[in-house]
Scaffold this active site. Structure first.
Site, PDB file in Angstrom:
ATOM      1  N   ASP A  22      37.836  41.263  40.933  1.00  0.00           N
ATOM      2  CA  ASP A  22      37.956  40.857  42.325  1.00  0.00           C
ATOM      3  C   ASP A  22      39.306  40.154  42.505  1.00  0.00           C
ATOM      4  O   ASP A  22      39.950  39.742  41.521  1.00  0.00           O
ATOM      5  CB  ASP A  22      36.792  39.912  42.656  1.00  0.00           C
ATOM      6  N   ASP A  24      40.437  37.852  45.919  1.00  0.00           N
ATOM      7  CA  ASP A  24      40.370  36.556  46.590  1.00  0.00           C
ATOM      8  C   ASP A  24      39.375  35.628  45.907  1.00  0.00           C
ATOM      9  O   ASP A  24      38.191  35.946  45.761  1.00  0.00           O
ATOM     10  CB  ASP A  24      39.957  36.742  48.055  1.00  0.00           C
ATOM     11  N   ASP A 228      33.767  36.223  41.984  1.00  0.00           N
ATOM     12  CA  ASP A 228      33.284  34.894  42.353  1.00  0.00           C
ATOM     13  C   ASP A 228      32.238  34.894  43.458  1.00  0.00           C
ATOM     14  O   ASP A 228      31.612  33.867  43.708  1.00  0.00           O
ATOM     15  CB  ASP A 228      34.459  34.014  42.801  1.00  0.00           C
TER      16      ASP A 228
END
Length: 286
Positions: A22, A24, A228
């Site tokens: 991922d 961001d 996250d």
């Protein structure tokens, strides 16, 4: 990219490691979008020839510039698994189902964005949300902290529609059920709720691309996935090495059916770097 594993005195096997990440809040800092804390680990992957596949909610337009800053040459996955982009000069042979866009082959999993927008509009009277297409560049900048140029690129979506969700979690669960009846998946990310086709998922795209690598090698292909947010859960759960990167704005998501998840001590790109270095050490690459 490849290391040797001793099996017995007369036999050995090799393994190939793939990194799926991922962006961001994971490889990029949640607030500043800076990745400098991960630079050394990124360079290690390049030196070892280990592909680092960006698997993100970001658009093709956004990734063209970001990949330049990262000096990224590997395949990438856009809009939460809606499409995989493979460099034309890569090891992969194209198939009739792929389309070509510039220097990339594209394998799409998602419907047209306009279909998603039209369906979401039918729900506006029941739920409190704002569609990405309704935002001005200035409003998007305020909500995300992006600069004007990057915000403009972010709005060039093809397969998904993010929403600013202003309603309750219970309402979101109801909304998710109603959209599922219409063949649309609802995923919650770090900042937005994302609408996409039912077959769009970071895990589906990761599996598809991993199979392409496996078909091109006699090695055992092993994946590490780092993320996250909620929209990373499936990707993380399906990887050989599952990593949750700690976020400064929310608790680590639970990864179902896995008791071997790594949760980093540090946030964002610093935690990402720690996990990559640990994986490279554990797997015998360094």
């Amino acid at each position: 990219m490849t290391r040797f594993i001793e099996v017995n005195a007369t036999e050995c096997m090799t393994t190939t490691l793939l990194v799926f990440t991922d962006l961001d809040g994971t490889l990029l800092d949640h607030y500043s979008y800076d990745f400098s804390a991960a630079s050394d680990a990124l360079n290690s992957l390049k030196t070892l020839g280990i592909p680092c596949v960006l698997n993100t909610s970001k658009t093709y337009a956004e990734l063209l510039e970001l990949r330049g800053a990262l000096r990224h040459k590997d395949p990438f996955i856009v809009e939460n698994g809606a499409a995989v982009y493979l460099p034309v000069n890569s090891r992969f042979d194209s198939t009739p189902e792929w389309t070509q866009r510039g220097d990339y082959w594209v394998k799409a999993f998602g419907p047209d964005r306009q279909q998603l927008i039209a369906t979401a509009k039918t729900m506006k009277s029941r739920f409190d949300f704002v569609g990405y297409h309704e935002l001005t560049v200035e409003q998007l900048m305020e909500h995300t902290g992006l600069d004007a140029h990057t915000a403009t690129l972010s709005m060039e979506r093809e397969f998904t529609e993010p929403l600013i969700w202003n309603d309750s979690n219970n309402a979101l669960a109801e909304f998710r059920g109603l959209m599922a009846e219409k063949g649309i998946k609802v995923q919650k990310g770090g900042r937005f709720v994302h609408l996409m086709g039912q077959n769009c998922d970071k895990a589906v795209a990761m599996k598809w691309l991993t199979e392409r690598y496996q078909n091109n090698t006699s090695d055992v292909v092993k994946s590490i996935a780092l993320g996250d947010g909620e929209n990373d859960v499936e990707m993380i759960s399906k990887a050989n090495i599952p990593v949750v990167v700690r976020s400064p704005v929310h608790v680590p998501p639970e990864i179902p059916n896995r008791n071997d998840v790594w949760i980093t001590d540090s946030y964002g790109p610093k935690g990402w770097s720690e996990a990559i270095n640990q994986a490279l050490t554990n797997e015998g690459f360094i």
